[in-house]
Design a protein around this motif. Sequence first.
Motif, PDB file in Angstrom:
ATOM      1  N   VAL A 189       0.812  -1.142  -0.136  1.00  0.00           N
ATOM      2  CA  VAL A 189      -0.010   0.142   0.089  1.00  0.00           C
ATOM      3  C   VAL A 189       0.938   1.222  -0.181  1.00  0.00           C
ATOM      4  O   VAL A 189       0.702   2.057  -0.818  1.00  0.00           O
ATOM      5  CB  VAL A 189      -0.780  -0.054   1.286  1.00  0.00           C
ATOM      6  N   PRO A 190       2.043   1.318   1.072  1.00  0.00           N
ATOM      7  CA  PRO A 190       2.859   2.493   0.782  1.00  0.00           C
ATOM      8  C   PRO A 190       3.477   2.800  -0.648  1.00  0.00           C
ATOM      9  O   PRO A 190       3.574   3.942  -1.016  1.00  0.00           O
ATOM     10  CB  PRO A 190       3.902   2.153   1.918  1.00  0.00           C
ATOM     11  N   THR A 191       3.688   1.703  -1.387  1.00  0.00           N
ATOM     12  CA  THR A 191       4.051   1.898  -2.733  1.00  0.00           C
ATOM     13  C   THR A 191       3.313   2.417  -3.524  1.00  0.00           C
ATOM     14  O   THR A 191       3.367   3.244  -4.457  1.00  0.00           O
ATOM     15  CB  THR A 191       4.780   0.465  -3.249  1.00  0.00           C
ATOM     16  N   VAL A 192       2.008   2.020  -3.406  1.00  0.00           N
ATOM     17  CA  VAL A 192       0.904   2.782  -4.401  1.00  0.00           C
ATOM     18  C   VAL A 192       0.756   4.272  -3.977  1.00  0.00           C
ATOM     19  O   VAL A 192       0.425   4.933  -5.038  1.00  0.00           O
ATOM     20  CB  VAL A 192      -0.517   1.900  -4.162  1.00  0.00           C
ATOM     21  N   LYS A 193       0.792   4.410  -2.652  1.00  0.00           N
ATOM     22  CA  LYS A 193       0.676   5.889  -2.341  1.00  0.00           C
ATOM     23  C   LYS A 193       1.732   6.666  -2.785  1.00  0.00           C
ATOM     24  O   LYS A 193       1.601   8.038  -3.185  1.00  0.00           O
ATOM     25  CB  LYS A 193       0.598   5.900  -0.816  1.00  0.00           C
ATOM     26  N   THR A 194       2.968   6.209  -2.875  1.00  0.00           N
ATOM     27  CA  THR A 194       4.101   6.904  -3.424  1.00  0.00           C
ATOM     28  C   THR A 194       4.025   7.078  -4.795  1.00  0.00           C
ATOM     29  O   THR A 194       4.159   8.332  -5.505  1.00  0.00           O
ATOM     30  CB  THR A 194       5.424   6.112  -3.114  1.00  0.00           C
ATOM     31  N   HIS A 195       3.446   5.982  -5.716  1.00  0.00           N
ATOM     32  CA  HIS A 195       3.239   6.259  -6.981  1.00  0.00           C
ATOM     33  C   HIS A 195       2.147   7.217  -7.197  1.00  0.00           C
ATOM     34  O   HIS A 195       2.327   8.229  -8.147  1.00  0.00           O
ATOM     35  CB  HIS A 195       2.814   5.168  -7.721  1.00  0.00           C
ATOM     36  N   LEU A 196       0.861   7.185  -6.516  1.00  0.00           N
ATOM     37  CA  LEU A 196       0.071   8.297  -6.687  1.00  0.00           C
ATOM     38  C   LEU A 196       0.707   9.773  -6.271  1.00  0.00           C
ATOM     39  O   LEU A 196       0.150  10.621  -6.953  1.00  0.00           O
ATOM     40  CB  LEU A 196      -1.391   8.117  -5.404  1.00  0.00           C
ATOM     41  N   ARG A 197       1.322   9.890  -5.175  1.00  0.00           N
ATOM     42  CA  ARG A 197       1.929  11.330  -5.065  1.00  0.00           C
ATOM     43  C   ARG A 197       2.744  11.913  -6.191  1.00  0.00           C
ATOM     44  O   ARG A 197       2.507  12.893  -6.374  1.00  0.00           O
ATOM     45  CB  ARG A 197       2.755  11.298  -3.403  1.00  0.00           C
ATOM     46  N   ASN A 198       3.393  10.861  -6.548  1.00  0.00           N
ATOM     47  CA  ASN A 198       4.182  11.258  -7.928  1.00  0.00           C
ATOM     48  C   ASN A 198       3.396  11.657  -8.754  1.00  0.00           C
ATOM     49  O   ASN A 198       3.772  12.577  -9.763  1.00  0.00           O
ATOM     50  CB  ASN A 198       5.241   9.904  -8.259  1.00  0.00           C
ATOM     51  N   THR A 199       2.400  10.995  -9.206  1.00  0.00           N
ATOM     52  CA  THR A 199       1.400  11.409 -10.263  1.00  0.00           C
ATOM     53  C   THR A 199       0.781  12.621 -10.278  1.00  0.00           C
ATOM     54  O   THR A 199       0.779  13.589 -11.111  1.00  0.00           O
ATOM     55  CB  THR A 199       0.478  10.264 -10.748  1.00  0.00           C
ATOM     56  N   TYR A 200       0.491  13.034  -8.832  1.00  0.00           N
ATOM     57  CA  TYR A 200      -0.133  14.121  -8.325  1.00  0.00           C
ATOM     58  C   TYR A 200       0.728  15.417  -8.707  1.00  0.00           C
ATOM     59  O   TYR A 200       0.339  16.367  -9.257  1.00  0.00           O
ATOM     60  CB  TYR A 200      -0.698  14.217  -7.018  1.00  0.00           C
ATOM     61  N   ASP A 201       2.187  15.210  -8.246  1.00  0.00           N
ATOM     62  CA  ASP A 201       3.090  16.164  -8.541  1.00  0.00           C
ATOM     63  C   ASP A 201       3.394  16.511  -9.963  1.00  0.00           C
ATOM     64  O   ASP A 201       3.280  17.641 -10.582  1.00  0.00           O
ATOM     65  CB  ASP A 201       4.519  15.670  -7.763  1.00  0.00           C
ATOM     66  N   LYS A 202       3.312  15.329 -10.707  1.00  0.00           N
ATOM     67  CA  LYS A 202       3.572  15.411 -12.314  1.00  0.00           C
ATOM     68  C   LYS A 202       2.622  16.177 -12.973  1.00  0.00           C
ATOM     69  O   LYS A 202       2.779  16.824 -13.917  1.00  0.00           O
ATOM     70  CB  LYS A 202       4.023  14.182 -12.888  1.00  0.00           C
ATOM     71  N   LEU A 203       1.427  15.832 -12.583  1.00  0.00           N
ATOM     72  CA  LEU A 203       0.046  16.312 -13.311  1.00  0.00           C
ATOM     73  C   LEU A 203      -0.381  17.521 -12.630  1.00  0.00           C
ATOM     74  O   LEU A 203      -1.568  18.171 -13.133  1.00  0.00           O
ATOM     75  CB  LEU A 203      -0.772  15.371 -13.038  1.00  0.00           C
ATOM     76  N   ASP A 204       0.425  18.100 -11.649  1.00  0.00           N
ATOM     77  CA  ASP A 204      -0.148  19.247 -10.995  1.00  0.00           C
ATOM     78  C   ASP A 204      -1.719  19.303 -10.396  1.00  0.00           C
ATOM     79  O   ASP A 204      -2.316  20.133 -10.356  1.00  0.00           O
ATOM     80  CB  ASP A 204      -0.013  20.321 -11.762  1.00  0.00           C
ATOM     81  N   ALA A 205      -1.846  17.951  -9.791  1.00  0.00           N
ATOM     82  CA  ALA A 205      -3.159  17.761  -9.038  1.00  0.00           C
ATOM     83  C   ALA A 205      -3.254  17.512  -7.727  1.00  0.00           C
ATOM     84  O   ALA A 205      -2.172  17.063  -7.074  1.00  0.00           O
ATOM     85  CB  ALA A 205      -3.770  16.318  -9.847  1.00  0.00           C
ATOM     86  N   SER A 206      -4.515  17.904  -7.162  1.00  0.00           N
ATOM     87  CA  SER A 206      -4.596  17.967  -5.716  1.00  0.00           C
ATOM     88  C   SER A 206      -5.107  16.574  -5.243  1.00  0.00           C
ATOM     89  O   SER A 206      -4.705  16.429  -3.932  1.00  0.00           O
ATOM     90  CB  SER A 206      -5.453  19.067  -5.326  1.00  0.00           C
ATOM     91  N   ASP A 207      -5.565  15.654  -5.990  1.00  0.00           N
ATOM     92  CA  ASP A 207      -6.084  14.829  -5.422  1.00  0.00           C
ATOM     93  C   ASP A 207      -6.158  13.400  -6.485  1.00  0.00           C
ATOM     94  O   ASP A 207      -5.922  13.768  -7.651  1.00  0.00           O
ATOM     95  CB  ASP A 207      -7.476  14.652  -4.858  1.00  0.00           C
ATOM     96  N   ARG A 208      -6.739  12.328  -6.201  1.00  0.00           N
ATOM     97  CA  ARG A 208      -6.882  11.137  -7.184  1.00  0.00           C
ATOM     98  C   ARG A 208      -7.897  11.611  -8.378  1.00  0.00           C
ATOM     99  O   ARG A 208      -7.611  11.373  -9.548  1.00  0.00           O
ATOM    100  CB  ARG A 208      -7.597  10.038  -6.627  1.00  0.00           C
ATOM    101  N   THR A 209      -8.926  12.257  -7.949  1.00  0.00           N
ATOM    102  CA  THR A 209      -9.919  12.376  -8.859  1.00  0.00           C
ATOM    103  C   THR A 209      -9.279  13.582  -9.964  1.00  0.00           C
ATOM    104  O   THR A 209      -9.655  13.471 -11.150  1.00  0.00           O
ATOM    105  CB  THR A 209     -11.185  13.149  -8.331  1.00  0.00           C
ATOM    106  N   ALA A 210      -8.741  14.779  -9.513  1.00  0.00           N
ATOM    107  CA  ALA A 210      -8.087  15.611 -10.322  1.00  0.00           C
ATOM    108  C   ALA A 210      -6.984  15.169 -11.283  1.00  0.00           C
ATOM    109  O   ALA A 210      -6.794  15.300 -12.269  1.00  0.00           O
ATOM    110  CB  ALA A 210      -7.546  16.665  -9.466  1.00  0.00           C
ATOM    111  N   ALA A 211      -6.101  14.053 -10.528  1.00  0.00           N
ATOM    112  CA  ALA A 211      -5.110  13.443 -11.391  1.00  0.00           C
ATOM    113  C   ALA A 211      -5.578  12.448 -12.471  1.00  0.00           C
ATOM    114  O   ALA A 211      -5.267  12.871 -13.836  1.00  0.00           O
ATOM    115  CB  ALA A 211      -4.220  12.507 -10.495  1.00  0.00           C
ATOM    116  N   VAL A 212      -6.737  11.732 -12.122  1.00  0.00           N
ATOM    117  CA  VAL A 212      -7.281  11.124 -13.356  1.00  0.00           C
ATOM    118  C   VAL A 212      -7.777  11.865 -14.354  1.00  0.00           C
ATOM    119  O   VAL A 212      -7.563  11.544 -15.795  1.00  0.00           O
ATOM    120  CB  VAL A 212      -8.522  10.340 -12.617  1.00  0.00           C
ATOM    121  N   ALA A 213      -8.660  12.932 -13.921  1.00  0.00           N
ATOM    122  CA  ALA A 213      -9.337  13.883 -14.964  1.00  0.00           C
ATOM    123  C   ALA A 213      -7.989  14.721 -15.880  1.00  0.00           C
ATOM    124  O   ALA A 213      -8.369  14.804 -17.288  1.00  0.00           O
ATOM    125  CB  ALA A 213     -10.011  14.946 -14.318  1.00  0.00           C
ATOM    126  N   GLN A 214      -7.165  15.100 -15.192  1.00  0.00           N
ATOM    127  CA  GLN A 214      -5.972  15.628 -16.067  1.00  0.00           C
ATOM    128  C   GLN A 214      -5.372  14.725 -16.796  1.00  0.00           C
ATOM    129  O   GLN A 214      -5.029  14.874 -18.111  1.00  0.00           O
ATOM    130  CB  GLN A 214      -4.841  16.212 -14.933  1.00  0.00           C
TER     131      GLN A 214
END
Length: 222
Positions: A189-214
């Motif tokens: 689970v921590p690995t998944v959370k790390t990947h999600l945080r990285n995608t948020y940073d790269k996509l300039d998104a605040s959360d999962r929904t925003a990251a998926v939309a972007q």
Amino acid sequence: MNHPSTDTDTSRPLRILIADDHPLYREGITSVLQQYPEFDVVAAVGSGREAVEEIHRLTPDLAIVDLQLPDIDGVAVVDEIERSDSPTRTVIVSALDDSATIYRALEHGAQAYLTKVASGQVVRDTLVDVAAGQTVIPPVLQTGLVKEIRARQEVSGRVLLTPRELDVLRLAATGLTTSQIAGKLHVSVPTVKTHLRNTYDKLDASDRTAAVAQALRLGLLA
């Protein structure tokens, strides 16, 4: 923004609000529109805040809004209208004709962009088309806008997610929880959370929904 119908009521004139801080232009465009029986200028104001207040009070069919107003600019007025779910459609007018400015106005929800040198006939035709549900950009501005869109797409294409980050985001897009994603990918689970945080940073998104939309907007999940 909620525009429930693109059909206009031809039994009455289109109700117009004008927002411009230059009295000469404001009075001039009012005078031009009053020559056409299909229009009824219900308000003419000199600031962005006044425009927002009068749009909420009067709910005009169309608002002609100067980009550069003394308090809040025309794009901020459009934002306010969008947030309030008003049916009023907006036409931005400006002395500026650079493609980045036009892109910004349309991105925020304006239905048309005109320069202040547009003729009365062009303004009239634009208002009628916008009332009918169309987005209007004069031909003279279209080439620059297309170049701006392509340039932004090239920049967007530089957003690089690793294969594992894409895997995580694709599963997140299906609605799986973090623990479910971890189980699917056989990682912690921590690995998944790390990947999600990285995608948020790269996509300039605040959360999962925003990251998926972007990511969807950029075509990364296609």
